[in-house]
Each structure stands twice: as C-alpha cells, then as structure tokens.
Design an enzyme around this catalytic site. Structure first.
Site, PDB file in Angstrom:
ATOM      1  CG  LEU A   7      -1.812  -1.217   1.437  1.00 31.29           C
ATOM      2  CD1 LEU A   7      -2.732  -1.012   2.637  1.00 31.29           C
ATOM      3  CD2 LEU A   7      -2.636  -1.512   0.187  1.00 31.29           C
ATOM      4  NE  ARG A  14      -0.042  10.421  10.396  1.00 35.32           N
ATOM      5  CZ  ARG A  14      -0.227   9.146  10.726  1.00 35.32           C
ATOM      6  NH1 ARG A  14      -0.023   8.751  11.959  1.00 35.32           N
ATOM      7  NH2 ARG A  14      -0.613   8.266   9.823  1.00 35.32           N
ATOM      8  CE1 TYR A 368      34.546  22.656 -14.003  1.00 38.83           C
ATOM      9  CE2 TYR A 368      35.108  23.928 -15.963  1.00 38.83           C
ATOM     10  CZ  TYR A 368      34.305  22.996 -15.313  1.00 38.83           C
ATOM     11  OH  TYR A 368      33.275  22.399 -15.993  1.00 38.83           O
ATOM     12  CG  ASN A 388      33.748  23.720 -19.726  1.00 35.50           C
ATOM     13  OD1 ASN A 388      33.770  24.808 -19.152  1.00 35.50           O
ATOM     14  ND2 ASN A 388      33.081  22.692 -19.266  1.00 35.50           N
ATOM     15  CB  SER A 407      50.661  28.613 -11.978  1.00 35.43           C
ATOM     16  OG  SER A 407      51.306  27.558 -11.305  1.00 35.43           O
TER      17      SER A 407
HETATM   18  C1  UD1 Z   1      -1.911   1.985   9.836  1.00 39.89           C
HETATM   19  C2  UD1 Z   1      -2.941   1.102  10.534  1.00 39.89           C
HETATM   20  C3  UD1 Z   1      -2.603   1.021  11.992  1.00 39.89           C
HETATM   21  C4  UD1 Z   1      -1.192   0.510  12.192  1.00 39.89           C
HETATM   22  C5  UD1 Z   1      -0.189   1.340  11.403  1.00 39.89           C
HETATM   23  C6  UD1 Z   1       1.143   0.633  11.425  1.00 39.89           C
HETATM   24  C7  UD1 Z   1      -5.003   1.482   9.301  1.00 39.89           C
HETATM   25  C8  UD1 Z   1      -6.351   2.088   9.323  1.00 39.89           C
HETATM   26  N1  UD1 Z   1      -4.250   1.681  10.381  1.00 39.89           N
HETATM   27  O1  UD1 Z   1      -2.052   3.292  10.369  1.00 39.89           O
HETATM   28  O2  UD1 Z   1      -3.507   0.115  12.639  1.00 39.89           O
HETATM   29  O3  UD1 Z   1      -0.874   0.511  13.574  1.00 39.89           O
HETATM   30  O4  UD1 Z   1      -0.611   1.461  10.032  1.00 39.89           O
HETATM   31  O5  UD1 Z   1       2.158   1.406  10.887  1.00 39.89           O
HETATM   32  O6  UD1 Z   1      -4.655   0.826   8.364  1.00 39.89           O
HETATM   33  N2  UD1 Z   1      -2.521   4.040   2.077  1.00 39.89           N
HETATM   34  C9  UD1 Z   1      -3.036   3.829   0.821  1.00 39.89           C
HETATM   35  N3  UD1 Z   1      -4.275   4.330   0.537  1.00 39.89           N
HETATM   36  C10 UD1 Z   1      -5.006   5.011   1.451  1.00 39.89           C
HETATM   37  C11 UD1 Z   1      -4.468   5.207   2.737  1.00 39.89           C
HETATM   38  C12 UD1 Z   1      -3.226   4.714   3.029  1.00 39.89           C
HETATM   39  O7  UD1 Z   1      -2.417   3.205  -0.028  1.00 39.89           O
HETATM   40  O8  UD1 Z   1      -6.119   5.420   1.109  1.00 39.89           O
HETATM   41  C13 UD1 Z   1      -1.172   3.492   2.377  1.00 39.89           C
HETATM   42  C14 UD1 Z   1      -0.169   4.560   2.804  1.00 39.89           C
HETATM   43  O9  UD1 Z   1       0.549   5.045   1.678  1.00 39.89           O
HETATM   44  C15 UD1 Z   1       0.730   3.781   3.770  1.00 39.89           C
HETATM   45  C16 UD1 Z   1      -0.170   2.675   4.304  1.00 39.89           C
HETATM   46  O10 UD1 Z   1      -1.297   2.608   3.459  1.00 39.89           O
HETATM   47  O11 UD1 Z   1       1.831   3.203   3.107  1.00 39.89           O
HETATM   48  C17 UD1 Z   1      -0.636   2.938   5.742  1.00 39.89           C
HETATM   49  O12 UD1 Z   1      -1.279   4.186   5.790  1.00 39.89           O
HETATM   50  P1  UD1 Z   1      -0.984   5.197   6.982  1.00 39.89           P
HETATM   51  O13 UD1 Z   1      -1.763   6.432   6.734  1.00 39.89           O
HETATM   52  O14 UD1 Z   1       0.448   5.318   7.220  1.00 39.89           O
HETATM   53  O15 UD1 Z   1      -1.677   4.413   8.183  1.00 39.89           O
HETATM   54  P2  UD1 Z   1      -1.326   4.585   9.708  1.00 39.89           P
HETATM   55  O16 UD1 Z   1      -2.061   5.756  10.254  1.00 39.89           O
HETATM   56  O17 UD1 Z   1       0.117   4.520   9.935  1.00 39.89           O
HETATM   57 MG    MG Z   2       1.722   4.588   8.690  1.00 40.86          MG
END
Ligand code: UD1
Ligand code: MG
Length: 451
Positions: A7, A14, A368, A388, A407
């Site tokens: 994912l 953040r 250079y 150059n 030089s």
């Molecule tokens: C998520 C978990 C949380 C866990 C934590 C661990 C959920 C709801 N929560 O929270 O339980 O403790 O990871 O690190 O899953 N992403 C997508 N599509 C979206 C949203 C997110 O592809 O619509 C991907 C993000 O790019 C990321 C991953 O999913 O790589 C996790 O998303 P992130 O927002 O980091 O979730 P956390 O708040 O960390």
């Molecule tokens: Mg995360």
C-alpha cells in the site's frame, strides 16, 4: 497462489513534505524500495502489486523492478478502501493468500514476513497479522485481545484511553488474508469513525464476528516493524539501519572510526582493510576497494574507488571513478563522469567534471577541469582553467601525456595540447599546441621608474 500488495497510495500528511511519504529517503534510498526488497524475498515480483495514488507517476518512476504491477487508487479513502480497489483488480488472478504490507515499514525483513506466512499456514488462519509492543501506542492501531484471542484493532483516534490505557500491543500493518474468505466482508467496511476513512483493520472485528479464524503473531519490542509517519520516525528508523550497516561492515573488517557519525547506504560495497573516519556519508552504488582511506567530512555518491586511494577531508565525490593509489583532496570536488587513472594527485580546491585523467597526473591546486581528456604523467599547474563553455555550448579540451601546464593558464576550448608540450604560466591559450612545443601568450612585462 501468494500475491503481495504494497500500500503506497497515501499522501503522508504527517510527514509535512511535498515528497510522497513512501519516497522519503532512508540512507539515500526511498522507503518503498526497502519494503519491496523484503517482499521480494517471499513473493515473486510477477505476483507483486503496488497500490499507488498520491503523486503516482513519481512513485512508479522510482521502482525499476520488472514484473511489479501498479494499481491506481484514484481517491485515497483509507487502507480498507485501498484493499477494496486492489481486490477488484486481483480477484480473477487465482490469488488465494494475499500478503498486504504498508509501504511505510522500511526496516521490514525476510524473517518478519517468513514468520507471518508460516504462522498463517501452520495455524490454518483466515487472517494473520504482525504486531509488536511499544511503551506508548501513539498513532498506531491497538490490538484488543480477549483471553489471548484477537478480536479487534482499534485505531488511535477511536481509542478511549480510559478503557484501554494498559494496552501496548500495536498493529504493524502487515497482514496475510485468505481472500476467498475475506472478499465477502469487503463491502461491509464502513467509514463510520473519527477520521471518516475505510480502515483495513476493521476487517479483524468483521472476521471475528463472522466466525473466521484470526490470529496475530507478536514480535515484542521490535522497532524494525514500526511504521514511519513523521520526520522523527523517519530519522529514528534511519538511525537503526545506519548503525546496523556500520556494525555489519565493522564485522567484515572495515575500520570505521567514529562510526556513530558515518552513514553508509545499503547499496554500498566495501572491501576489508579500508579505513573510514566519521563524519562522512557514502551513498548510492559506491564501490570501495581494499586499503582505501577516507578521511572525515567527505560525501561520496555512486563512486568507484579502487584500492589504496586516499580521499582526504572535505571532498565531494559524485559518480566518479578513482584509480588505485590516487589521492584526492582535501577540499576536492569530483562531479559526474570523471575517470581518474592510477596514482593521480588531485589537490585542494580542484573541481573536475566529465573528464578522463590519465595515470600519474597531478592537478594539485585551485583548478577547474571540465569536458577534458588528459594523458599520463601530465602536470596541471595551480589555477589552470579549461574554459569549456562559450555561453551556449560546451567544448572539449584534450591534453596529451607528459605535458606541463604552468600556473594560471586559461585553455580556451575547443583546444588540444600535444604530448610533451609546455605551456608557460599565465597564458591564455586559444589555439591548439603541437607536440613537443613550448607555448605561451603572456604579454610583455613593462616597467617604469617611479618619479
Ligand atoms: C496503519 C494502521 C494502523 C497501524 C499502522 C502501522 C489502518 C487504518 N491503520 O495506520 O492500525 O498501527 O498502520 O504502521 O490501516 N494508504 C493507501 N491508501 C489510502 C491510505 C493509506 O495506499 O487510502 C497506504 C499509505 O501510503 C501507507 C499505508 O497505506 O503506506 C498505511 O497508511 P498510513 O496512513 O500510514 O496508516 P497509519 O495511520 O500509519
Ligand atoms: Mg503509517
């Protein structure tokens, strides 16, 4: 068939950066590449998909592995929605076990994934996921168990601390699903929570309610499993990996002094017997031979450094190759496409770009050299400039072997200087010089007696 889904569509709000979170670098490499490398140890790339969305073109460009497919998540409505979108694409591909990995767990390794998959198979589960323990659960999803058995993950924002203050087991965002069992539950995911997102973690309670078998394997106090969401978490993960890599090279016989200040990317190769003094940064596909000495405050990227080279302090080397027993710096800058022969001497405040320098050449001070080829045993005097650039086009300079350039010489390119020639100091050389020739263009010195 096992399929892996990473994912990587989220924005990473953040992280407070215009760079998508999964491309944030750890020791110079995007986080996502680490995750894919770990995934590749358990699942073929032909059976791996990356879910992209936010700045998807950038994310796709960063991945060069052949075979990996991309699935677009148009709107990022949460990790549950992410799985839903992916499953629409994967459901006719004969996938039975789906490994889902958050793209923000860069320190993930083969052993973590292997443990999870083995646990899933041996316990004949419908869902298995990896957890760890932390002192403060922070923004992570908290695992709720009853009599040891998992029955839910509650996301941080939805957690009532007065009810669950004692809990310290968190979800790491790494799951294996039996998709045939889970697919019927996907339409029941809701966004009825404080963030208004579809959570993949809601599948845990949905599965338990529907009598499926769910288990979590807890690798206690494992910092390598922590997701990276903020700049602080990024540098904390980087620090863990940095130290691990330095200790690895120390064990292999590389002498790393002041190793707490040395940063070496995982893509770097170093022969034993080499000595590195911190602070310094070595990144990219750098290869360092044996008995090399790298002094403090150097930055080295994508370089090939042959045996016995001495890189002196404050040198900046990018995509250059240094022949054996050469000496570079202090305060030298080697830019891309520089090829130094053996036993070359590059001294302080010398900048070289896109040039080939023959063995036993000395360019010791304040020069250079750009778009040039220099033969063997040539001496380039202090303050020599290859001019150059004519304002629109770059031109090349060819200097033969055994040449002595005095030089403060300006060599106006395109130009060539033949073998065994000498250029008088202070010259502006505009016409090519034949071999075995003395050339100079100094204006005549005049003197007047003061009154
Ligand atoms: C998520 C978990 C949380 C866990 C934590 C661990 C959920 C709801 N929560 O929270 O339980 O403790 O990871 O690190 O899953 N992403 C997508 N599509 C979206 C949203 C997110 O592809 O619509 C991907 C993000 O790019 C990321 C991953 O999913 O790589 C996790 O998303 P992130 O927002 O980091 O979730 P956390 O708040 O960390
Ligand atoms: Mg995360």
């Amino acid at each position: 068939m096992l399929h892996a889904l990473v994912l990587a569509a989220g924005k990473g709000t953040r992280m407070c950066s215009t760079v998508p979170k999964v491309l944030q670098p750890i020791l110079g490499e995007p986080m996502l590449l680490y995750v894919l490398e770990a995934v590749a140890t358990v699942c073929e790339q032909d059976n791996t998909s990356v879910l992209v969305g936010h700045k998807s073109e950038l994310v796709k460009q960063s991945i060069h592995s052949k075979g990996i497919t991309f699935i677009e998540q148009g709107e990022q409505l949460g990790t549950g929605h992410a799985l839903y979108v992916a499953w629409e694409q994967l459901q006719h591909q004969g996938v039975d076990r789906l490994l889902v990995v958050n793209g923000d767990v860069p320190l993930l390794s083969h052993s973590h994934l292997h443990s999870l998959l083995t646990y899933f198979d041996e316990e004949q589960l419908d869902i298995a996921f990896l957890t760890t323990t932390v002192e403060e659960t922070g923004d992570y999803g908290v695992v709720i168990r009853e009599n040891e058995k998992v029955y839910a993950i509650i996301e941080a924002k939805d957690l009532d601390p007065s009810l669950y203050s004692e809990l310290n087991e968190i979800n790491t965002g790494i799951y294996v699903f039996s998709m045939q069992k889970i697919a019927p539950l996907l339409p029941y995911l809701t966004n009825n929570n404080i963030k208004g997102e579809y959570y993949i973690t809601q599948l845990i309670s949905l599965a338990v309610e529907n009598g499926l078998s769910v288990g979590a394997i807890c690798l206690e106090d494992n910092k390598e499993l922590l997701g990276v969401n903020t700049p602080l978490e990024l540098v904390e993960s980087e620090e863990i990996l940095r130290e691990k890599i330095c200790l690895y090279w120390l064990m292999k016989g590389v002498h790393i002094h002041n190793y707490l200040s040395v940063s070496i990317s995982p893509t770097v190769e170093i022969e034993p017997g080499t000595v590195i003094y911190g602070p310094c940064t070595i990144t990219g596909k750098t290869m360092i031979g044996e008995d090399v000495v790298i002094e403090p405050y150097c930055y080295i990227h994508n370089a090939t450094i042959h045996s016995g080279v001495n890189v002196r302090s404050f040198s900046h080397i990018d995509s250059a190759s240094l022949g054996s027993h050469s000496r570079v710096g202090p305060f030298a800058r080697l830019r891309p496409d520089v090829l130094l022969g053996n036993n070359v001497r590059i001294g302080n405040f010398v900048e070289i770009k896109k040039s080939t320098v023959g063995s036993n050449v000395a360019i010791n001070h304040l020069s250079y050299i750009g778009d040039a080829t220099i033969g063997e045993k040539t001496n380039i005097g202090a303050g020599t400039i290859t001019c150059n650039y004519d304002g629109s086009v770059k031109h090349s300079t060819t200097i033969g072997s055994n040449v002595f350039v005095g030089s403060i010489t300006a060599l106006i390119a395109p130009i060539s200087i033949g073998d065994n020639s000498t250029i008088g100091a202070g010259s502006v050389i505009t016409k090519s010089v034949q071999a075995n020739t003395l050339a100079l263009s100094r204006s005549e010195q005049k003197a007047w007696q003061k009154k």
